[in-house]
Design an enzyme around this catalytic site. Structure first.
Site, PDB file in Angstrom:
ATOM      1  N   ASN A   1       0.799  -1.274   0.015  1.00 27.60           N
ATOM      2  CA  ASN A   1      -0.099   0.067  -0.075  1.00 27.60           C
ATOM      3  C   ASN A   1       0.825   1.170   0.049  1.00 27.60           C
ATOM      4  OD1 ASN A   1      -2.518   1.800   0.895  1.00 27.60           O
ATOM      5  ND2 ASN A   1      -1.047   2.015   2.512  1.00 27.60           N
TER       6      ASN A   1
ATOM      7  N   TYR B   1       3.492   9.624 -11.218  1.00 34.01           N
ATOM      8  CA  TYR B   1       2.342   8.549 -10.296  1.00 34.01           C
ATOM      9  C   TYR B   1       1.319   7.702 -11.099  1.00 34.01           C
ATOM     10  CZ  TYR B   1      -1.170   8.203  -6.537  1.00 34.01           C
ATOM     11  OH  TYR B   1      -2.086   7.471  -5.596  1.00 34.01           O
TER      12      TYR B   1
ATOM     13  N   THR C   1      -7.236  11.541   3.093  1.00 34.25           N
ATOM     14  CA  THR C   1      -5.915  10.916   3.896  1.00 34.25           C
ATOM     15  C   THR C   1      -4.712  12.003   4.019  1.00 34.25           C
ATOM     16  OG1 THR C   1      -4.527  10.301   2.221  1.00 34.25           O
ATOM     17  CG2 THR C   1      -6.161   8.688   3.003  1.00 34.25           C
TER      18      THR C   1
END
Ligand code: NAP
Length: 250
Positions: A90, A156, A191
């Site tokens: 993760n 990314y 987050t």
């Protein structure tokens, strides 16, 4: 909701956001969680939360972009509990924001080193341990940006697209050995990865891109991840599962 009693699970990037939610849910569902992240103290905080709730946990600091650290993490899991059954690769970073023609070379390598190399090093160490355990399940954390583009985030986006291919290939290689390997594609999730980098106006703009009209919660990603790790997902391998509030539906 799930019963992971007797299973050992590694979660990387487990001291924050999505990884923390997954570690807590696995711990609450009976797994012995090897809580791994960059900082030992942060790993210890999440492991302590699991232990406080009568779960089982071990903290182990490791940098996923270091293949030796990834191997040491698996060795820790086997030493502590005897076997490794589950892993969630993760840990990830967002990286610099710039168009391809101006994208900094060091930022490109850093994002690839964590988001792609980290998943490869993780599985390269985890899979032989799962073979020794007689089978297992892995979830690799991709993103909606594993299937669609996003301007100014080439490293990314490329790293997350590559995670899908790596996941499919590994799943084919180990399906007959009882190891299921899937990827998960969250849309924008509340987050620190997001909130540390964006102001409220930008967050509101992102929320509007989701047909449900909001950003997701880490627990909503954890629910899908734990399902894919569980025996309820016994016929699911090599596939990419969105948890995106409809982001990619249009
Ligand atoms: P987060 O809150 O920043 O948590 C990521 C954790 O990984 C942090 O604790 C971070 O530590 C750690 N980490 C960073 N580099 C690492 C390394 N080299 N080795 C080990 N741990 C490392 O991020 P998140 O939003 O929960 O993201 C988790 C995963 O979900 C990532 O793969 C991300 O790409 C993916 N994802 C997130 C979103 C979203 O909107 N949040 C959407 C789609 C996919 P530090 O804080 O010390 O750097």
């Amino acid at each position: 909701m799930f019963d992971f009693t007797g299973k050992t699970a590694i979660v990387t990037g487990a001291a924050s956001g999505i990884g923390e939610a997954i570690a807590l849910e696995l711990g609450a569902s009976g797994a012995h969680v090897i809580v791994s992240d960059l900082e030992a103290q942060a790993c210890g905080r999440v492991a302590a939360s699991i232990l406080d709730r009568d779960g089982k946990a071990t903290a182990f600091a490791a940098d996923v972009s270091d293949p030796e650290a990834s191997a040491a993490l698996v060795a820790c899991a086997e030493k502590e509990t005897g076997a490794l059954h589950l892993a969630v690769n993760n840990a990830g970073i967002g990286g610099a924001q710039a168009p391809v023609g101006e994208y900094p070379l060091d930022a490109w390598r850093q994002v690839m080193g964590v988001n792609l190399d980290g998943v490869f090093y993780g599985m390269r160490a985890q899979i032989p341990a799962m073979e020794r355990a007689g089978g297992g399940a892995i979830v690799n954390m991709a993103s909606i940006l594993g299937s669609v583009g996003f301007a100014n985030s080439s490293a990314y986006v490329a790293s997350k697209h590559a995670v899908l291919g790596l996941t499919k290939t590994a799943a084919m290689e180990y399906a007959q050995k009882g190891i299921r390997i899937n990827s998960v594609g969250p849309a924008f999730i509340q987050t620190p990865l997001l909130t540390n980098n964006l102001d409220q106006e930008m967050l509101d703009g992102l929320a509007a891109l989701h047909p449900v009209g909001r950003i997701g919660a880490a627990e909503e990603v954890s629910a899908l991840t734990c399902f894919l790790l569980s025996d309820r997902a016994s016929f699911i391998t090599g596939s990419y599962h969105l948890v995106d509030g409809g982001y990619t539906a249009p």
